[in-house]
Design an enzyme around this catalytic site. Structure first.
Site: not given
Length: 213
Positions: A68, A192-194, A117, A153
């Site tokens: 990260e 994942t969180e997203y 991103d 997404d």
């Protein structure tokens, strides 16, 4: 999207035993860091770490490194990490453009790219983690039989990524879906969180797995 700066995050990261502070020292010999010969999987742009924590718990005989670039994001992953006793999960605060500085040729078994991103402006296309430039880096560090799994997404980013793979002379698509959670690839999927948020909102998730041609 960047998170707001978290006060004290850089100091917390600098003192964390779960962050690898000298990754260049392990290039070509990551097995010495983990003290075993288990496969090495990495996630680039790991976010808050939900995905990697779940994988590491499920697969104790695979070594995981989460990469990260932003301290505020890595800080959140480390908050979760201190609550576990996992011996196969560590993190790097690192810019993926320099992967070959820390991983030797054919040293990584699998790469995960989750909700990267999108860098929507065309002039930033080289920064996308599925750009031809990054695919060339992955070709160096990934083992010949290694794979890359990508989820997003963002339809535009996914289309760009598919085109990048098809236009290369190196990679081929093994699995592809434009709606993961209504496909045969859903079984065994770790979110994942997203992803959890997007699925709750009814957004389709795109996913592919690629390997060498």
């Amino acid at each position: 999207m960047r998170l707001r700066n978290v006060k004290g995050s850089k100091e917390f990261i600098a003192n964390s035993p779960y962050v690898i502070h000298n990754p260049e020292d392990y290039k070509g010999c990551w097995h010495t860091f983990f003290h075993n010969e288990n496969p090495l999987h990495i996630e680039i742009g790991m976010g808050k770490g939900q995905f990697l924590h779940a994988l590491a718990e499920k697969n104790p005989y695979i070594n995981y490194i989460g990469i990260e670039m932003y301290s505020s994001v890595l800080y959140r992953a480390l908050e979760r990490r201190v609550e576990t006793e996992l011996e196969n999960l560590y993190f790097l605060r690192f810019d993926a453009r320099y992967l070959t500085d820390i991983f030797d040729k054919s040293e990584v078994d699998k790469i995960y790219l989750n909700f990267s991103d999108p860098w929507p402006k065309e002039r930033h296309a080289k920064r996308r983690l599925t750009s031809p430039q990054f695919l060339s880096l992955y070709d160096i560090v990934l083992k010949p039989e290694g794979t890359i799994q990508f989820k997003t997404d963002n339809q535009s980013l996914f289309d760009f990524s598919v085109d990048s793979v098809k236009e290369s002379e190196i990679w081929k698509i093994d699995e592809i879906t434009y709606d993961l959670h209504n496909s045969g690839y859903r079984e065994g999927n770790i979110m994942t969180e997203y992803e959890s948020r997007f699925v709750a909102e009814g957004k389709p998730i795109c996913r592919f797995v690629i390997s060498r041609s």
